[in-house]
Design a protein around this motif. Structure first.
Motif, PDB file in Angstrom:
ATOM      1  N   LYS A 315       0.834  -1.210   0.000  1.00 58.19           N
ATOM      2  CA  LYS A 315       0.000   0.000   0.000  1.00 58.19           C
ATOM      3  C   LYS A 315       0.870   1.263   0.000  1.00 58.19           C
ATOM      4  O   LYS A 315       0.442   2.319  -0.437  1.00 58.19           O
ATOM      5  CB  LYS A 315      -0.983  -0.012   1.168  1.00 58.19           C
ATOM      6  N   THR A 340      -1.942 -14.429  -2.086  1.00 57.25           N
ATOM      7  CA  THR A 340      -2.854 -13.792  -1.133  1.00 57.25           C
ATOM      8  C   THR A 340      -2.303 -12.435  -0.713  1.00 57.25           C
ATOM      9  O   THR A 340      -2.263 -12.097   0.477  1.00 57.25           O
ATOM     10  CB  THR A 340      -3.027 -14.696   0.109  1.00 57.25           C
ATOM     11  N   SER A 342      -1.940  -8.461  -0.083  1.00 56.70           N
ATOM     12  CA  SER A 342      -2.829  -7.354   0.251  1.00 56.70           C
ATOM     13  C   SER A 342      -1.970  -6.115   0.437  1.00 56.70           C
ATOM     14  O   SER A 342      -0.749  -6.175   0.269  1.00 56.70           O
ATOM     15  CB  SER A 342      -3.568  -7.676   1.562  1.00 56.70           C
TER      16      SER A 342
END
Lengths: 374, 112
Positions: A315, A340, A342
């Motif tokens: 992020k 997976t 994120s």
């Protein structure tokens, strides 16, 4: 002293010559083939010279009129007795003689010259020499050894991506298909020869595909290519093999990646079985990787230990917002694949990020990464 | 002794000698014979793949390209220009002869 010097020259002459390039070989063949022109040209030259000199004697040395008179006589134009002295009995006897001997010689010779150029190898050889000169200018191109169905599919894909390629194959049958498929660069020689590979521009090529029908020939191509370009990161060699054992052997000999075609087909069939509804998922990655999915591209981004990306969370680099590029997975240094990911996933040294996005966005993101983050 | 070599050398020498005689005493027949012998020598050298053959063919072609225009200029009345072109052709012919001698020596040494 002088004798010693002569002996040195003699030794130099007898010393083994350096290996000729294919272009030089074809140039020599071309020069050799010009020999065929000797007799017809001599026939034309002899009849023209005989006629011109004869008329010059008759006309008192008028060269231009004599040459013209000869041409119109042996060329069967026959405009008349133009040169001085040709309307005399001696002149007419000479013209008769010249016409009888010269017309036959001239027309035969012209026919032979035209035939040599049209039917013979001269034009073909000139084309090959020009093509070899063009190949010398290529850079980062693909060399495909052996032209068969696999090569034809490969050529199709390369054409779509506008990547230059050179085909090498010596089989008569392949030649036919090469002409049919309108291949621009083609060398009709054995691909495992050093000279052939050098003429195909192996020193500046990026990829080589050893795709011969014969396993032994593939080995010969791989070994010769690797001897010329030992750096595995400089020239990527790909091939196919019937068994895993052979594939391993090819890779040990210098190939970067060898595909076992039977296994590939089996895996594909299996993947269709798993995704039995439409096979869309099975084909998706292929279509992206092969460039068939025009709006999507997938690339690998290697994170070195010096990279500024190390230690950052996904992020934080925010590739999705900045460049419209999504990190869909990370291949870890141990070879495992993490799908997976994120925003909280942390990037580690040695990771390979799998980026998915539009080709233009990927290009921008990669540019930023190379210039700023490395 | 090779017959072809005799033929080629004969025409080369013939071209050289008639070329010189034309320069010293311009004569239409001499000029035409020079052109004819020079062209014959060039044709005989076509396709030759031996040592210095390319240089010899080039020199011979240069001589042709001087002599053919010289012939036309001479018969159109410009004798001085034709002679100067013939002098240019003479230079090329001398080089041809020299190359022929060097080639003969080289092939003799290689054969020995």
């Amino acid at each position: 002293m002088r004798l010693r010097r002569l002996e040195t020259i003699r030794r130099k002459l007898l010393r083994k010559k350096r290996q000729k390039t294919l272009k030089e070989v074809y140039q020599e063949r071309f020069i050799e083939s010009l020999k065929e022109l000797r007799i017809p040209l001599l026939l034309i030259h002899a009849s023209m010279s005989f006629g011109t000199l004869g008329y010059m004697f008759l006309s008192g040395g008028n060269f231009i009129d004599s040459l013209y008179m000869t041409v119109i006589t042996i060329g069967t134009i026959g405009f008349g007795e133009i040169a001085k002295g040709t309307d005399t009995p001696i002149g007419r006897i000479f013209t008769t003689f010249l016409a009888v001997a010269g017309i036959g010689m001239f027309t035969t010779a012209i026919t032979v010259v035209v035939r040599i150029f049209l039917v013979g190898d001269i034009i073909k050889m000139l084309r090959v020499i020009r093509m070899l000169s063009d190949i010398e200018k290529l850079k980062d191109h693909v060399i495909i050894c052996g032209y068969n169905r696999i090569s034809a599919w490969l050529v199709d894909a390369l054409r779509k991506r506008k990547i230059d390629f050179v085909i090498i194959d010596s089989k008569e049958e392949s030649l036919k298909y090469v002409q049919l498929h309108n291949i621009k660069y083609f060398i009709a020689e054995e691909p495992y020869k050093k000279t052939t590979l050098l003429s195909a521009g192996i020193m500046k090529a990026r990829y080589l595909v050893a795709n011969m029908e014969d396993e032994a020939k593939n080995i010969a191509v791989i070994v010769t290519a690797r001897l010329l370009r030992p750096d595995k990161e400089g020239l990527f060699i790909y091939s196919n093999a019937p068994t895993e054992g052979t594939a391993q052997k090819f890779e040990e000999l210098g190939a970067n990646k060898v595909i076992v075609s039977d296994k590939l087909i089996a895996n594909r069939i299996f993947s269709y079985m798993i995704h039995e509804t439409s096979g869309y998922v099975s084909d998706l990655f292929d279509r992206i990787a092969y460039g068939e999915e025009a709006d999507l591209e997938i690339v690998e981004l290697y994170v070195s230990d010096k990279s500024q990306l190390v230690g950052k969370r996904l992020k934080e680099i925010d590739l999705r917002r900045l460049y419209n590029v999504t990190v869909i997975g990370i291949r870890k240094p141990d070879g495992s694949l993490d799908l997976t990911v994120s925003g909280e996933t942390q990037i580690e040294a040695g990771d390979v990020l799998l980026l998915l996005g539009k080709p233009s966005s990927i290009k921008k993101a990669m540019g930023f990464y190379r210039e700023v983050l490395i | 002794m090779r017959l072809k070599k005799i033929m080629t050398d004969f025409f080369l020498l013939m071209a050289l000698t008639t070329n010189i005689s034309f320069i010293f005493g311009p004569n239409p027949y001499e000029l035409v014979i020079t052109v004819i012998t020079n062209l014959t020598a060039t044709i005989l050298k076509l396709g030759e793949g031996k040592i210095l053959a390319t240089e010899m063919t080039a020199a011979s072609l240069v001589a042709d390209l001087h002599l053919v225009p010289a012939a036309f200029l001479y018969f159109l009345g410009d004798t001085s220009e034709a002679v100067s072109l013939a002098i240019g052709a003479l230079a090329a012919n001398i080089i041809s002869i020299l190359l022929s001698i060097i080639e003969a020596v080289f092939s003799y040494l290689a054969e020995e």
